[in-house]
Scaffold this active site. Structure first.
Site, PDB file in Angstrom:
ATOM      1  CG  HIS A   1      39.149  43.030  45.108  1.00 19.64           C
ATOM      2  ND1 HIS A   1      39.264  41.726  44.717  1.00 19.64           N
ATOM      3  CD2 HIS A   1      39.372  43.044  46.459  1.00 19.64           C
ATOM      4  CE1 HIS A   1      39.548  40.975  45.763  1.00 19.64           C
ATOM      5  NE2 HIS A   1      39.619  41.743  46.827  1.00 19.64           N
TER       6      HIS A   1
ATOM      7  CB  ALA B   1      48.797  35.153  47.496  1.00 20.34           C
TER       8      ALA B   1
ATOM      9  CB  CYS C   1      42.200  44.097  49.421  1.00 17.31           C
ATOM     10  SG  CYS C   1      40.975  42.799  49.697  1.00 17.31           S
TER      11      CYS C   1
ATOM     12  CE  LYS D   1      37.966  41.720  57.659  1.00 17.41           C
ATOM     13  NZ  LYS D   1      38.724  40.764  56.809  1.00 17.41           N
TER      14      LYS D   1
END
Length: 341
Positions: A251, A16, A131, A222
């Site tokens: 997101h 992806a 991300c 993270k």
């Protein structure tokens, strides 16, 4: 873009994020002299179109990186750990999109709008952050520079594309099943390798990635660790709660910060408006605010719902949205590569 052309390898080219990296290289007119597409035996032999031509995917091997200038990795942490040192040995600079090297003190963790000056400190490997971290630190950067940051509390609403193409397909199939009155097949969410799986269609799952001993998930930690490393400031207090929602792509994050000095809302809005890579969409009375559906396919980070906290005198609340496959992964990696050339 400089005229110097370079040989580029994309490892994980059929995934992806790999697909989005290729589209970014093409769309942003990256100076590609030669493109090598690398993947596992499962995808080797496939053909992918790039700039109107078909390029065959090769089996990833150490020798495949010979003569490569920049290698963009997005094939999983274990693959990166195995191949990144081999690529560097053969003269390539690796931009890695996995968690494999992010917290290595010898590897710069880069978001160009925030800490591009650290790019040249690499020793062959540059890490692309998580991300959810990327879009948050882009939004935090103008606040950090102008007001300073004491504390950050973030809750995320993360699209299933963060778990890959198979998770996106699972959401589609589950949605069809539920709407047709059938049992939803549950095989991936929240984490494919864990024993229990839950329906994501019409649901929200408060787990992204595996559990850590401290009760947080790896995804949450993270965000904590990466934010401090990117800013080079361990005094910033960061707490995260990461939630998977039935959104295919993009997101969203609800961010609360406590700034080091007093502020006026107009100062904050001005800081957002002047910041690189941010689009401010902030007019609640006219229903103007960022949404993942509208951020999909865009490289920018969108900020809205900016408001003073009702309790803390230096507290600020805002909403952040970005395409996790683009700015949250592929675009950020290509931006790093643009700085390299």
């Amino acid at each position: 873009m400089p005229s110097k052309e370079v040989t580029v390898a994309v490892l994980g080219a059929t995934g992806a994020v790999g697909e989005q990296i290729l589209r970014n290289l093409e769309r942003r007119s990256f100076p590609v002299k030669e493109l090598r597409l690398l993947a596992s035996s499962r995808s080797a032999g496939k053909k992918v179109r790039f700039k109107g031509e078909e390029v065959e995917v090769q089996l990833a091997s150490p020798e495949a990186f010979k003569g490569v200038d920049i290698a963009l990795f997005s094939a999983g942490g274990g693959v990166s750990e195995a191949f990144a040192p081999e690529a560097v040995k053969r003269g390539a600079i690796v931009v890695d999109n996995t968690n494999a090297f992010r917290m290595d003190p010898k590897v710069p963790l880069i978001v160009p709008e925030v800490n591009a000056t650290e790019i040249d400190n690499h020793q062959g490997i540059i890490a692309n952050p998580n991300c959810s971290t990327i879009q948050m630190v882009v939004a935090l950067k103008p606040l950090y520079d102008r007001f300073g940051l004491d504390r950050v509390i973030v809750s995320t609403y993360q699209a299933v594309s963060g778990s890959g193409a198979a998770a996106m397909e699972e959401l589609r199939e589950q949605s069809r099943s539920v709407l047709d009155g059938k049992e939803a097949v549950k095989e991936i969410m929240p984490v494919g390798k864990l024993p229990r799986h839950y329906q994501i269609a019409f649901n929200a799952i408060p787990q992204c990635d595996v559990a850590e001993e401290n009760g947080f998930t790896l995804e949450e930690m993270k965000m904590v660790r990466e934010t401090m490393k990117i800013f080079g400031d361990e005094s910033i207090g960061v707490t995260a709660t990461c939630v998977r929602v039935p959104v295919s792509r993009g997101h969203s994050e609800s961010v609360y910060v406590e700034l080091k000095r007093d502020f006026q809302l107009e100062e904050v809005r001005e800081a957002f408006q002047q910041a690189e890579g941010i689009i401010l969409q902030d007019d609640l009375h006219h229903q103007v605010y960022p949404m993942p559906l509208e951020a999909t396919g865009r490289d920018e980070v969108f900020v809205g719902r900016v408001r003073k906290d009702t309790v803390h005198p230096r507290g600020l609340n805002f909403w952040v949205v970005a395409d996790n496959l683009l700015k949250g992964a592929a675009t950020n990696a290509v931006q790093i590569a643009e700085h390299l050339v």
